[in-house]
Write a protein that holds these residues in place. Structure first.
Motif, short mmCIF file in Angstrom:
data_model
loop_
_atom_site.label_atom_id
_atom_site.label_comp_id
_atom_site.label_asym_id
_atom_site.label_seq_id
_atom_site.Cartn_x
_atom_site.Cartn_y
_atom_site.Cartn_z
N VAL A 174 -7.40 3.58 6.67
CA VAL A 174 -6.20 4.34 6.99
C VAL A 174 -5.44 4.70 5.72
O VAL A 174 -5.26 3.85 4.83
CB VAL A 174 -5.27 3.52 7.93
CG1 VAL A 174 -3.99 4.30 8.24
CG2 VAL A 174 -6.00 3.14 9.20
N ASP A 175 -5.00 5.94 5.64
CA ASP A 175 -4.06 6.35 4.59
C ASP A 175 -2.65 6.20 5.15
O ASP A 175 -2.22 7.00 5.99
CB ASP A 175 -4.31 7.81 4.18
CG ASP A 175 -5.54 7.96 3.31
OD1 ASP A 175 -6.00 6.95 2.75
OD2 ASP A 175 -6.05 9.10 3.18
N PRO A 176 -1.92 5.18 4.73
CA PRO A 176 -0.59 4.92 5.32
C PRO A 176 0.41 6.02 4.96
O PRO A 176 0.40 6.55 3.84
CB PRO A 176 -0.17 3.59 4.68
CG PRO A 176 -1.41 3.02 4.08
CD PRO A 176 -2.27 4.17 3.71
N THR A 177 1.27 6.34 5.91
CA THR A 177 2.34 7.31 5.65
C THR A 177 3.73 6.69 5.78
O THR A 177 4.64 7.04 5.04
CB THR A 177 2.23 8.52 6.60
OG1 THR A 177 2.23 8.05 7.96
CG2 THR A 177 0.95 9.29 6.33
N ALA B 163 0.83 -1.21 0.00
CA ALA B 163 0.00 0.00 0.00
C ALA B 163 0.86 1.26 0.00
O ALA B 163 0.54 2.24 -0.69
CB ALA B 163 -0.93 -0.01 1.21
N LEU B 164 1.96 1.24 0.73
CA LEU B 164 2.85 2.40 0.77
C LEU B 164 3.50 2.62 -0.59
O LEU B 164 3.60 3.76 -1.06
CB LEU B 164 3.92 2.20 1.84
CG LEU B 164 3.47 2.41 3.30
CD1 LEU B 164 4.50 1.85 4.26
CD2 LEU B 164 3.23 3.89 3.58
N VAL B 165 3.94 1.55 -1.24
CA VAL B 165 4.59 1.67 -2.54
C VAL B 165 3.61 2.16 -3.59
O VAL B 165 3.92 3.03 -4.42
CB VAL B 165 5.21 0.32 -2.97
CG1 VAL B 165 5.69 0.38 -4.42
CG2 VAL B 165 6.38 -0.04 -2.05
N ARG C 35 -4.94 3.43 0.04
CA ARG C 35 -5.56 3.35 1.36
C ARG C 35 -5.71 1.87 1.75
O ARG C 35 -5.82 1.00 0.89
CB ARG C 35 -6.92 4.03 1.33
CG ARG C 35 -7.63 4.13 2.69
CD ARG C 35 -8.92 4.94 2.57
NE ARG C 35 -8.61 6.31 2.10
CZ ARG C 35 -9.53 7.20 1.78
NH1 ARG C 35 -10.82 6.87 1.84
NH2 ARG C 35 -9.18 8.41 1.40
N VAL C 36 -5.70 1.61 3.06
CA VAL C 36 -5.90 0.24 3.53
C VAL C 36 -7.12 0.17 4.45
O VAL C 36 -7.47 1.15 5.12
CB VAL C 36 -4.67 -0.30 4.28
CG1 VAL C 36 -3.47 -0.44 3.35
CG2 VAL C 36 -4.32 0.57 5.49
N SER C 37 -7.74 -0.98 4.45
CA SER C 37 -8.83 -1.27 5.37
C SER C 37 -8.31 -2.30 6.38
O SER C 37 -7.82 -3.36 5.99
CB SER C 37 -10.04 -1.83 4.61
OG SER C 37 -11.05 -2.24 5.52
#
Length: 319
Positions: free
Chosen positions: A174-177, A150-152, A156-158
């Protein structure tokens, strides 16, 4: 040059090792204990002056190293290896479980076998205390690779995430940072739409992960969370807890944020801090053992005493 605090436990381990390895060579033993040959010989010269009260030749340990071969005799009174106390065994079990829970650690049977042997040797009491510190969660093993994906990809992840303070699983988008390491754990940092703020999610408490076909777009106010001083950050609404710790328990004031700390003499410290829930305090006090106690609130102090009593009862009943 090692100090007396390092030398004593080394000597107590050295004698049993030599008794169980007759004919050991100076160079080999020095390598096993991480010493130079000169340091080892200095230790052997000290061992030669140790023994039972009386201090006659028949009371002292007999050790020689002529020709490089170490010969030791008259040391039966300390020939048995040191045993871990319940607090030492508990701390070691907690550390091993923490290592095993890290996603970066390759999965295999070596670590579980070590934990099982240590639990068996230490008895039920140490195992019970260490189990109180770690929460057994059926986390997904795919959390780390999916979060990295998801970061690459910028997606967004659930999540389905276990919250130990409320003992419930909550859905999160969540929007990963980034991924961060803190307190020996791997965390996903990101903007949580349920909390409407930046949050850290421990990967070993993530029950499931789904990478959504939605671009990750944290709002402008989303800023990285400072984890240099650890993850725990108390809220002003958390209730105040007063602890008293001995010199051996003063690490609490160095590791956790507190509102007040007062010296009590002889190295003791009274610490006032805010606790997010009773379970957090309970686990902390089980780690402290006899180096700390809850002063107030009394209801929480009683809860700690009851749980400690239960753990000690299990230890006493162990074969």
């Amino acid at each position: 040059m090692s100090g007396a605090a390092d030398r004593l436990p080394r000597l107590l381990a050295l004698v049993p090792y030599l008794m169980s390895h007759p004919g050991a060579q100076v160079g080999e033993v020095a390598q096993v204990f991480g010493l130079s040959e000169k340091q080892l010989i200095d230790d052997l010269q000290l061992v030669w002056m140790c023994g039972l009260p009386g201090h006659t030749p028949g009371d002292l340990i007999d050790v020689s190293w002529d020709g490089g071969e170490i010969v030791i005799d008259n040391a039966d009174t300390i020939a048995r290896p040191l045993r871990l106390g319940i607090d030492e065994a508990s701390a070691l079990l907690v550390a091993l479980r923490m290592i095993g829970a890290m996603p970066e650690v390759a999965q295999g049977d070596a670590l579980p076998r070590v934990v099982a042997k240590l639990e068996q040797a230490a008895g039920a009491g140490a195992a019970a205390v260490s189990n109180q510190v770690e929460i057994d969660v059926d986390a997904t093993p795919d959390a780390l690779p999916l979060v990295r994906e998801a970061l690459v990809r910028g997606r967004r992840v659930s999540l389905r995430y276990y919250v130990p303070g409320r003992d419930e699983v909550t859905p999160r988008e969540v929007d990963p940072t980034r991924l961060v390491m803190a307190d020996g754990r791997t965390y996903l940092e990101g903007w949580c739409y349920r909390a409407e703020g930046m949050r850290l999610f421990r990967l070993d408490r993530v029950m499931s992960v789904e990478v959504l076909d939605v671009p990750s777009s944290p709002p402008a106010e989303a800023e990285p969370i400072d984890v240099t001083q650890g993850v725990f950050r108390p809220s002003p609404t958390d209730r105040l807890v007063v602890l008293e710790v001995t010199a051996a328990g003063r690490w609490v004031a160095e590791y956790y944020p507190y509102e007040e700390a007062a010296e009590l003499g002889e190295g003791r410290l009274r610490i006032t801090l805010r606790a997010r829930d009773d379970d957090w305090v309970l686990k902390l006090m089980l780690r402290l053992g006899d180096t700390g106690r809850v002063v107030s609130p009394e209801s929480l102090a009683e809860k700690v005493r009851a749980e400690a009593g239960r753990a000690l009862a299990l230890y006493s009943s162990a074969p």
